[in-house]
Write an enzyme that holds these catalytic residues in place. Structure first.
Site, PDB file in Angstrom:
ATOM      1  N   ARG A   1      37.076  49.072  35.804  1.00  0.00           N
ATOM      2  CA  ARG A   1      35.799  48.731  35.170  1.00  0.00           C
ATOM      3  C   ARG A   1      35.205  47.469  35.779  1.00  0.00           C
ATOM      4  O   ARG A   1      34.159  46.997  35.335  1.00  0.00           O
ATOM      5  CB  ARG A   1      35.993  48.508  33.670  1.00  0.00           C
ATOM      6  CG  ARG A   1      36.368  49.765  32.935  1.00  0.00           C
ATOM      7  CD  ARG A   1      36.065  49.636  31.462  1.00  0.00           C
ATOM      8  NE  ARG A   1      36.431  50.855  30.760  1.00  0.00           N
ATOM      9  CZ  ARG A   1      35.666  51.935  30.715  1.00  0.00           C
ATOM     10  NH1 ARG A   1      34.501  51.944  31.315  1.00  0.00           N
ATOM     11  NH2 ARG A   1      36.074  53.002  30.062  1.00  0.00           N
TER      12      ARG A   1
ATOM     13  N   LYS B   1      36.247  38.992  54.071  1.00  0.00           N
ATOM     14  CA  LYS B   1      37.123  39.295  52.928  1.00  0.00           C
ATOM     15  C   LYS B   1      37.752  40.671  53.103  1.00  0.00           C
ATOM     16  O   LYS B   1      38.920  40.871  52.780  1.00  0.00           O
ATOM     17  CB  LYS B   1      36.352  39.190  51.600  1.00  0.00           C
ATOM     18  CG  LYS B   1      37.312  39.270  50.410  1.00  0.00           C
ATOM     19  CD  LYS B   1      36.681  39.082  49.053  1.00  0.00           C
ATOM     20  CE  LYS B   1      37.771  39.234  47.988  1.00  0.00           C
ATOM     21  NZ  LYS B   1      37.226  39.393  46.640  1.00  0.00           N
TER      22      LYS B   1
ATOM     23  N   GLY C   1      35.018  37.010  40.516  1.00  0.00           N
ATOM     24  CA  GLY C   1      36.220  36.378  39.953  1.00  0.00           C
ATOM     25  C   GLY C   1      36.438  34.957  40.469  1.00  0.00           C
ATOM     26  O   GLY C   1      35.536  34.118  40.442  1.00  0.00           O
TER      27      GLY C   1
ATOM     28  N   ASP D   1      36.853  33.982  43.485  1.00  0.00           N
ATOM     29  CA  ASP D   1      36.506  33.809  44.905  1.00  0.00           C
ATOM     30  C   ASP D   1      35.886  32.453  45.238  1.00  0.00           C
ATOM     31  O   ASP D   1      36.175  31.896  46.305  1.00  0.00           O
ATOM     32  CB  ASP D   1      35.575  34.937  45.373  1.00  0.00           C
ATOM     33  CG  ASP D   1      36.349  36.219  45.673  1.00  0.00           C
ATOM     34  OD1 ASP D   1      37.585  36.147  45.829  1.00  0.00           O
ATOM     35  OD2 ASP D   1      35.727  37.283  45.737  1.00  0.00           O
TER      36      ASP D   1
ATOM     37  N   ARG E   1      43.411  42.821  48.601  1.00  0.00           N
ATOM     38  CA  ARG E   1      42.969  44.208  48.367  1.00  0.00           C
ATOM     39  C   ARG E   1      42.941  44.981  49.679  1.00  0.00           C
ATOM     40  O   ARG E   1      43.354  46.146  49.741  1.00  0.00           O
ATOM     41  CB  ARG E   1      41.568  44.156  47.717  1.00  0.00           C
ATOM     42  CG  ARG E   1      41.022  45.490  47.258  1.00  0.00           C
ATOM     43  CD  ARG E   1      39.954  45.327  46.205  1.00  0.00           C
ATOM     44  NE  ARG E   1      40.507  44.748  44.981  1.00  0.00           N
ATOM     45  CZ  ARG E   1      40.309  43.484  44.599  1.00  0.00           C
ATOM     46  NH1 ARG E   1      39.535  42.673  45.293  1.00  0.00           N
ATOM     47  NH2 ARG E   1      40.874  43.033  43.493  1.00  0.00           N
TER      48      ARG E   1
ATOM     49  N   ASP F   1      45.501  46.619  40.157  1.00  0.00           N
ATOM     50  CA  ASP F   1      45.810  45.496  39.274  1.00  0.00           C
ATOM     51  C   ASP F   1      46.019  44.289  40.169  1.00  0.00           C
ATOM     52  O   ASP F   1      46.788  44.351  41.138  1.00  0.00           O
ATOM     53  CB  ASP F   1      47.028  45.747  38.384  1.00  0.00           C
ATOM     54  CG  ASP F   1      46.954  44.859  37.148  1.00  0.00           C
ATOM     55  OD1 ASP F   1      46.001  45.032  36.355  1.00  0.00           O
ATOM     56  OD2 ASP F   1      47.804  43.972  36.987  1.00  0.00           O
TER      57      ASP F   1
ATOM     58  N   LYS G   1      35.459  44.857  42.073  1.00  0.00           N
ATOM     59  CA  LYS G   1      36.497  45.703  42.690  1.00  0.00           C
ATOM     60  C   LYS G   1      35.895  47.015  43.177  1.00  0.00           C
ATOM     61  O   LYS G   1      36.222  47.484  44.259  1.00  0.00           O
ATOM     62  CB  LYS G   1      37.594  46.025  41.667  1.00  0.00           C
ATOM     63  CG  LYS G   1      38.510  44.890  41.283  1.00  0.00           C
ATOM     64  CD  LYS G   1      39.617  45.500  40.417  1.00  0.00           C
ATOM     65  CE  LYS G   1      40.491  44.501  39.733  1.00  0.00           C
ATOM     66  NZ  LYS G   1      41.468  45.147  38.842  1.00  0.00           N
TER      67      LYS G   1
HETATM   68  P1  ITT Z   1      40.252  46.694  35.635  1.00  0.00           P
HETATM   69  O1  ITT Z   1      41.531  46.487  34.845  1.00  0.00           O
HETATM   70  O2  ITT Z   1      39.293  47.610  34.943  1.00  0.00           O
HETATM   71  O3  ITT Z   1      40.513  47.094  37.047  1.00  0.00           O
HETATM   72  P2  ITT Z   1      40.046  43.785  35.478  1.00  0.00           P
HETATM   73  O4  ITT Z   1      39.035  42.804  35.982  1.00  0.00           O
HETATM   74  O5  ITT Z   1      40.473  43.645  34.022  1.00  0.00           O
HETATM   75  O6  ITT Z   1      39.464  45.275  35.731  1.00  0.00           O
HETATM   76  P3  ITT Z   1      42.684  43.053  36.356  1.00  0.00           P
HETATM   77  O7  ITT Z   1      43.316  43.171  35.011  1.00  0.00           O
HETATM   78  O8  ITT Z   1      43.428  43.549  37.552  1.00  0.00           O
HETATM   79  O9  ITT Z   1      41.278  43.793  36.417  1.00  0.00           O
HETATM   80  O10 ITT Z   1      42.303  41.520  36.552  1.00  0.00           O
HETATM   81  C1  ITT Z   1      42.148  41.003  37.816  1.00  0.00           C
HETATM   82  C2  ITT Z   1      41.446  39.661  37.723  1.00  0.00           C
HETATM   83  O11 ITT Z   1      41.926  38.844  38.810  1.00  0.00           O
HETATM   84  C3  ITT Z   1      39.952  39.826  37.959  1.00  0.00           C
HETATM   85  O12 ITT Z   1      39.268  39.988  36.730  1.00  0.00           O
HETATM   86  C4  ITT Z   1      39.609  38.531  38.670  1.00  0.00           C
HETATM   87  O13 ITT Z   1      39.415  37.502  37.741  1.00  0.00           O
HETATM   88  C5  ITT Z   1      40.862  38.239  39.476  1.00  0.00           C
HETATM   89  N1  ITT Z   1      40.758  38.824  40.823  1.00  0.00           N
HETATM   90  C6  ITT Z   1      41.378  39.927  41.317  1.00  0.00           C
HETATM   91  N2  ITT Z   1      41.006  40.183  42.571  1.00  0.00           N
HETATM   92  C7  ITT Z   1      40.116  39.226  42.893  1.00  0.00           C
HETATM   93  C8  ITT Z   1      39.359  38.940  44.045  1.00  0.00           C
HETATM   94  O14 ITT Z   1      39.399  39.722  45.108  1.00  0.00           O
HETATM   95  N3  ITT Z   1      38.564  37.878  44.016  1.00  0.00           N
HETATM   96  C9  ITT Z   1      38.491  37.078  42.945  1.00  0.00           C
HETATM   97  N4  ITT Z   1      39.141  37.273  41.816  1.00  0.00           N
HETATM   98  C10 ITT Z   1      39.969  38.347  41.779  1.00  0.00           C
END
Ligand code: ITT
Length: 213
Positions: free
Chosen positions: A20, A188, A166, A168, A194, A81, A24
């Site tokens: 969601r 990136k 997030g 970044d 990722r 995740d 991502k």
């Molecule tokens: P979904 O579970 O629906 O995939 P989410 O945002 O809740 O969405 P996560 O539980 O995996 O997903 O949380 C990952 C968090 O980590 C995300 O909300 C960001 O705050 C951080 N994060 C992950 N990848 C990132 C990136 O490439 N750049 C910056 N922050 C990132």
């Protein structure tokens, strides 16, 4: 002959990007765009039940999300995740990265909390790493495939740049002086957690595509 099979598969293999998080989705779509897949995402299923991230590890939560969304949609599902591990904070926020400043907080509030916590440690050690675990689940097949990637770096003293999402704006990957918020999406896509996890998942997907028809 093999090309012919893959092209034929391209007409009907669908992959659900099971997240969601709009940031991502954007990155995953771009990283997968050259594969012979029809990409779907959860915006097409507004009523779908959210899968609870009940696990204590990235692997467990990625598998739960991939399994849950594959079962609900009947599609091959790819879940991500991910999170930020900060050495001076005992690898927090880790799997709790999305919820670090409460369930309804913004990215800016999460970044503020991170910088405050880090400052309280004395600001000496700023090493950090992004972790990403990609899980692939097929409807009706119990086995979930798991692929992990990391990106090493450090936390900047203040947010810089507006790119990405997030954390970044405060993450400087090793080999660069700019944050992911300042670096281009192309960079990136080459060096991120990722990108590394997905490079492994792409290998599996390419091998499996003819068999999934
Ligand atoms: P979904 O579970 O629906 O995939 P989410 O945002 O809740 O969405 P996560 O539980 O995996 O997903 O949380 C990952 C968090 O980590 C995300 O909300 C960001 O705050 C951080 N994060 C992950 N990848 C990132 C990136 O490439 N750049 C910056 N922050 C990132």
């Amino acid at each position: 002959m093999r090309d012919g099979v893959i092209n034929k598969v391209a007409e009907f293999i669908e992959l659900l990007i099971a997240t969601r998080n709009a940031g991502k989705v954007r990155e995953l779509r771009k990283l997968l765009e050259d594969l012979p897949l029809r990409l779907r995402d959860l915006s097409e299923w507004p009523e779908i039940a959210e899968v609870e991230e009940a696990g204590a590890t990235f692997e467990k939560n990625a598998a739960l999300k991939a399994r849950g969304y594959a079962d609900q949609t009947g599609l091959l599902a790819l879940a991500d995740d991910s999170g930020l591990e900060v050495a001076a904070l005992g690898n927090a926020p880790g799997v709790l990265s999305a919820r670090y400043a409460g369930p309804l907080a913004s990215d800016a509030e999460r970044i503020t909390r991170l910088l405050v916590e880090l400052e309280a440690t004395g600001n000496v050690e700023r090493r950090a790493r992004f972790v990403c675990v990609i899980a692939l689940a097929r409807p009706g097949i119990e086995q979930v495939e798991i692929f992990a990637g990391t990106c090493e770096g450090h936390i900047s003293s203040e947010p810089r740049g507006y790119g990405g999402f997030g954390y970044d704006p405060v993450f400087v990957p090793d080999g660069y002086t700019q944050t992911f918020g300042e670096l281009s999406p192309e960079i990136k896509r080459q060096v991120s957690h990722r990108a590394h996890a997905l490079a492994k998942a792409r290998g599996f997907l390419s091998e499996q595509l003819p068999d999934m028809a």
